[in-house]
Design a protein around this motif. Structure first.
Motif, PDB file in Angstrom:
ATOM      1  N   HIS A   1     -16.869 -77.076  35.570  1.00  0.00           N
ATOM      2  CA  HIS A   1     -17.948 -76.906  34.586  1.00  0.00           C
ATOM      3  C   HIS A   1     -19.177 -76.287  35.262  1.00  0.00           C
ATOM      4  O   HIS A   1     -19.783 -75.349  34.736  1.00  0.00           O
ATOM      5  N   THR A   2     -19.509 -76.808  36.476  1.00  0.00           N
ATOM      6  CA  THR A   2     -20.675 -76.290  37.191  1.00  0.00           C
ATOM      7  C   THR A   2     -20.476 -74.822  37.538  1.00  0.00           C
ATOM      8  O   THR A   2     -21.384 -74.006  37.361  1.00  0.00           O
ATOM      9  N   SER A   3     -19.259 -74.463  38.020  1.00  0.00           N
ATOM     10  CA  SER A   3     -19.085 -73.057  38.400  1.00  0.00           C
ATOM     11  C   SER A   3     -19.048 -72.148  37.164  1.00  0.00           C
ATOM     12  O   SER A   3     -19.518 -71.021  37.227  1.00  0.00           O
ATOM     13  N   HIS A   4     -18.558 -72.678  36.037  1.00  0.00           N
ATOM     14  CA  HIS A   4     -18.639 -71.894  34.793  1.00  0.00           C
ATOM     15  C   HIS A   4     -20.083 -71.615  34.435  1.00  0.00           C
ATOM     16  O   HIS A   4     -20.445 -70.487  34.074  1.00  0.00           O
ATOM     17  N   GLN A   5     -20.889 -72.669  34.564  1.00  0.00           N
ATOM     18  CA  GLN A   5     -22.314 -72.520  34.216  1.00  0.00           C
ATOM     19  C   GLN A   5     -22.983 -71.520  35.149  1.00  0.00           C
ATOM     20  O   GLN A   5     -23.774 -70.688  34.721  1.00  0.00           O
ATOM     21  N   GLN A   6     -22.631 -71.626  36.470  1.00  0.00           N
ATOM     22  CA  GLN A   6     -23.234 -70.707  37.447  1.00  0.00           C
ATOM     23  C   GLN A   6     -22.838 -69.267  37.134  1.00  0.00           C
ATOM     24  O   GLN A   6     -23.660 -68.350  37.162  1.00  0.00           O
ATOM     25  N   LEU A   7     -21.529 -69.101  36.832  1.00  0.00           N
ATOM     26  CA  LEU A   7     -21.046 -67.749  36.518  1.00  0.00           C
ATOM     27  C   LEU A   7     -21.730 -67.194  35.279  1.00  0.00           C
ATOM     28  O   LEU A   7     -22.146 -66.031  35.251  1.00  0.00           O
ATOM     29  N   ALA A   8     -21.847 -68.069  34.264  1.00  0.00           N
ATOM     30  CA  ALA A   8     -22.480 -67.626  33.019  1.00  0.00           C
ATOM     31  C   ALA A   8     -23.934 -67.245  33.295  1.00  0.00           C
ATOM     32  O   ALA A   8     -24.438 -66.244  32.769  1.00  0.00           O
ATOM     33  N   ARG A   9     -24.599 -68.032  34.157  1.00  0.00           N
ATOM     34  CA  ARG A   9     -25.998 -67.742  34.487  1.00  0.00           C
ATOM     35  C   ARG A   9     -26.102 -66.427  35.256  1.00  0.00           C
ATOM     36  O   ARG A   9     -26.953 -65.590  34.992  1.00  0.00           O
TER      37      ARG A   9
END
Ligand SMILES: Nc1nc2c(ncn2[C@@H]2O[C@H](COP(=O)(O)OP(=O)(O)OP(=O)(O)O)[C@@H](O)[C@H]2O)c(=O)[nH]1
Length: 412
Positions: A220-228
């Motif tokens: 979830h964190t890496s998805h958020q980072q990627l999206a950011r």
């Protein structure tokens, strides 16, 4: 290391070591007990109430097999065991201390074994010995609830009581004594074995669930980072062009639907090629970052977006704003960048970095396209450049461009 990462590492280490002693490192043990506390407390409370009734119901065996003990047994079952267990249940529900709860279970079991032994010691007939099987029931019942180590303590305690009775009860001799003791031993060992495997499986399931949770959190964190990252300009950390286009489309649709005005402020650093040529590309990057920070500081409303469109060009998209307010923000931007005082050795006019700003606002009508607003803001910016840079030009809904030079002295 974050708390979550430490927890995940402890889970991995414990999984690697296995669970021979059915215990976790202290912090993990506390978490393990705490996360099951609520459901366990409820199950124990229900089982405790059932135990009070079962223990009271055993008075039937007292009446049938050892009638001489009935009075004493009734008093012990109803006036001693029942109230004590009810108080214990109230205490564990009030304190909610997981380890204490675990030990209170077996303390209740030990108490039941002790009271049963006392009742049997009152009996005079031969049936007292036969009633020793009741102790097995108490062991099995308690062990279905208890965790392994407290259950082991109960097993040892019960065996000690059995051996104590062996030396005290008059008919507890020979084959009968061996038989009942072996029976208790076998029941205790099998029950403890079942208890051990159940707890081991429960602990293993907990560890695997924790691992799964940690993996999901990391994902979830890496998805958020990627999206950011996909939305952010790497150099200046304001929004990138793609995000600006999406945001503009949304803001436009919103303004069209609600019939509210919106504005675009286009910002372009003056003579930036000369800046790079004079100060070097690295200083150019730092200059872009400083300007981006200044723009972000000027756009104070949560619904606005600052983005870098590319090169030395930025945009501020403003939602639900009238023309005068947008113009005043644009003037603040122009003044703030100049006030940064970033030296511009290559500038033919002002010795510091400045920006030209184009503003356009519209109340979009059905059928209008966002490109129209962009074109107007672009035209206003072009006019600002054409009129000497370091100024704000704006195009109102009448399509006329008006300019404010640096310092805001008069509009042309
Ligand atoms: N340091 C740096 N320079 C960049 C970056 N992106 C674009 N540039 C430079 O920005 C300069 C833009 O130059 P021009 O488009 O000619 O505009 P200008 O020199 O600012 O002239 P005016 O806009 O008319 O005032 C070019 O030299 C680009 O190489 C970047 O990420 N970092």
């Amino acid at each position: 290391m974050s708390v979550e990462a430490e927890h995940a590492e402890r889970v991995e280490q414990t999984l690697a070591q296995g669970l021979p002693a059915l215990s976790f490192p202290a912090a993990l043990e506390t978490h393990f007990l705490a996360q099951a506390e609520g459901s366990r407390r409820r199950a124990i409370t229900e089982a405790g109430l059932a135990a009070v009734m079962l223990f009271a119901g055993m008075v039937v065996a007292d009446a049938l097999l050892t009638p001489d003990t009935v009075k004493f047994a009734l008093a012990v079952r109803l006036l001693v065991f029942g109230p004590v267990v009810l108080v214990g249940l109230a205490v564990l529900n009030a304190l909610r201390i997981p380890w204490l709860t675990e030990w209170l279970i077996v303390l209740a079991g030990m108490f039941a074994v002790t009271l049963t032994a006392l009742i049997l010691l009152q009996a005079e007939g031969r049936w007292a010995v036969a009633r020793l099987v009741e102790i097995n029931i108490i062991v099995v019942y308690t062990c279905t609830l208890a965790r392994f180590w407290p259950a082991l303590a109960l097993g040892a305690f019960t065996m000690a009581v059995q051996l104590g009775l062996a030396t005290t009860l008059p008919d507890f001799t020979g084959v009968l004594a061996i038989n009942t003791t072996l029976l208790l031993g076998a029941v205790t060992v099998f029950t403890l074995y079942g208890n051990y495997t159940l707890e081991r499986d429960e602990r293993m399931a907990y560890l695997l669930a924790q691992r799964e949770q940690a993996l999901q959190d990391a994902l979830h964190t890496s998805h958020q980072q990627l999206a950011r990252m996909a939305r952010t300009d790497a150099l200046t950390e304001v929004a990138n062009r793609r995000h600006a286009e999406d945001f503009l489309a949304q803001t436009w649709a919103h303004a069209q639907q609600r019939q509210v005005p919106m504005a675009l402020v286009m910002i372009d650093i003056d003579h930036f090629k000369r800046y790079n040529d004079h100060h070097g590309h690295l200083s150019g990057d730092r200059c872009l970052q400083a300007v981006a920070r200044a723009l972000s500081a000027c756009s104070r409303r949560a619904g606005d977006l600052v983005a870098r469109l590319g090169g030395e060009e930025f945009v501020l998209i403003m939602n639900d704003v009238d023309h005068a307010s947008a113009l005043s923000v644009a003037q603040r931007i122009q003044a703030s960048v100049q006030a940064l005082g970033v030296p511009h050795g290559g500038s033919p006019s002002v010795p510091v970095v400045t920006v030209s700003v184009g503003v356009a606002s519209m109340r979009p009508r059905p059928g209008d396209e966002a490109l129209l607003l962009m074109k107007r803001a672009d035209d206003a910016l072009y006019a600002a450049k054409a009129q000497g840079r370091n100024r704000v030009c704006d195009m109102g809904s009448d399509g006329v461009i008006r300019c404010t030079p640096a310092g805001g002295e008069g509009r042309a």
